[in-house]
Design an enzyme around this catalytic site. Sequence first.
Site, mmCIF file in Angstrom:
data_model
loop_
_atom_site.group_PDB
_atom_site.id
_atom_site.type_symbol
_atom_site.label_atom_id
_atom_site.label_comp_id
_atom_site.label_asym_id
_atom_site.label_seq_id
_atom_site.Cartn_x
_atom_site.Cartn_y
_atom_site.Cartn_z
ATOM 1 C CE LYS A 1 -4.254 1.344 2.392
ATOM 2 N NZ LYS A 1 -4.983 1.180 3.673
HETATM 3 O O1 G3P Z 1 -9.532 2.397 4.268
HETATM 4 C C1 G3P Z 1 -9.299 3.711 4.650
HETATM 5 C C2 G3P Z 1 -9.657 3.893 6.049
HETATM 6 O O2 G3P Z 1 -8.825 3.196 6.893
HETATM 7 C C3 G3P Z 1 -9.970 5.239 6.472
HETATM 8 O O3 G3P Z 1 -11.179 5.116 7.093
HETATM 9 O O4 G3P Z 1 -12.974 5.764 8.586
HETATM 10 O O5 G3P Z 1 -10.596 6.466 9.058
HETATM 11 O O6 G3P Z 1 -11.873 7.492 7.193
HETATM 12 P P1 G3P Z 1 -11.679 6.273 8.032
#
Ligand code: G3P
Length: 218
Positions: free
Chosen positions: A87
């Site tokens: 990633k």
């Molecule tokens: O996959 C991306 C993620 O980890 C971010 O999610 O909910 O922190 O915006 P969030």
Amino acid sequence: MKFFIDTANLGEIKEAQELGVLDGVTTNPSLMAKEGITGEKNIINHYKAICEIVDGDVSAEVIATDFDGMIMEGEALAALHPQIVVKLPMIAEGIKACKYFSGKGIKTNVTLVFSSGQALLAAKAGAAYVSPFLGRLDDVSTDGLHLISEIKQVFDNYSFETQILSASVRHTMHVVNCAKIGSDVMTGPLSSIKGLLKHPLTDNGLAQFLADYNKGNN
Ligand code: G3P
């Protein structure tokens, strides 16, 4: 649409795997820290543990932001397990590293994508996945799902093989709308997957069926 779970929590990964609908896992440094997984050695061991639970792709994020560092880290991560996808952040060095890894047949996931132009660059560099963060766009009053549709249109126009991995999914409606748009993959918390099970008419209907069955047995 493939279902990935966005967590480093082994219990939640097992639960989704046991449900029989899990296609992979995404993690990031924040999700690792949330589980108390810190330090290179612990993080590496955690990736190996995740790969032992699931059958599909497991995204492992590089920390370096320079090309040489990304290559060194990414190669070490890819060597850990055949399911590891490297990633990379959506910056110039990340795109260069993406091109390098795709040339070597190593799968990449370009993360922190917030525009269709960024997604296009990642696809041209040969990314296996591109991760637009729809929830974080919604957080700033910008339509995250619109971005997913736009990327879908761009990729379809040119038959890019890069898969759209809708990330920062927060709830069931994000999942359903990603499926309606035709996102290849969605990654979200366990609650966004288990929430799809719920409907009061299902619960009421089942209770009625069982009650009626039991009447016949009395
Ligand atoms: O996959 C991306 C993620 O980890 C971010 O999610 O909910 O922190 O915006 P969030």
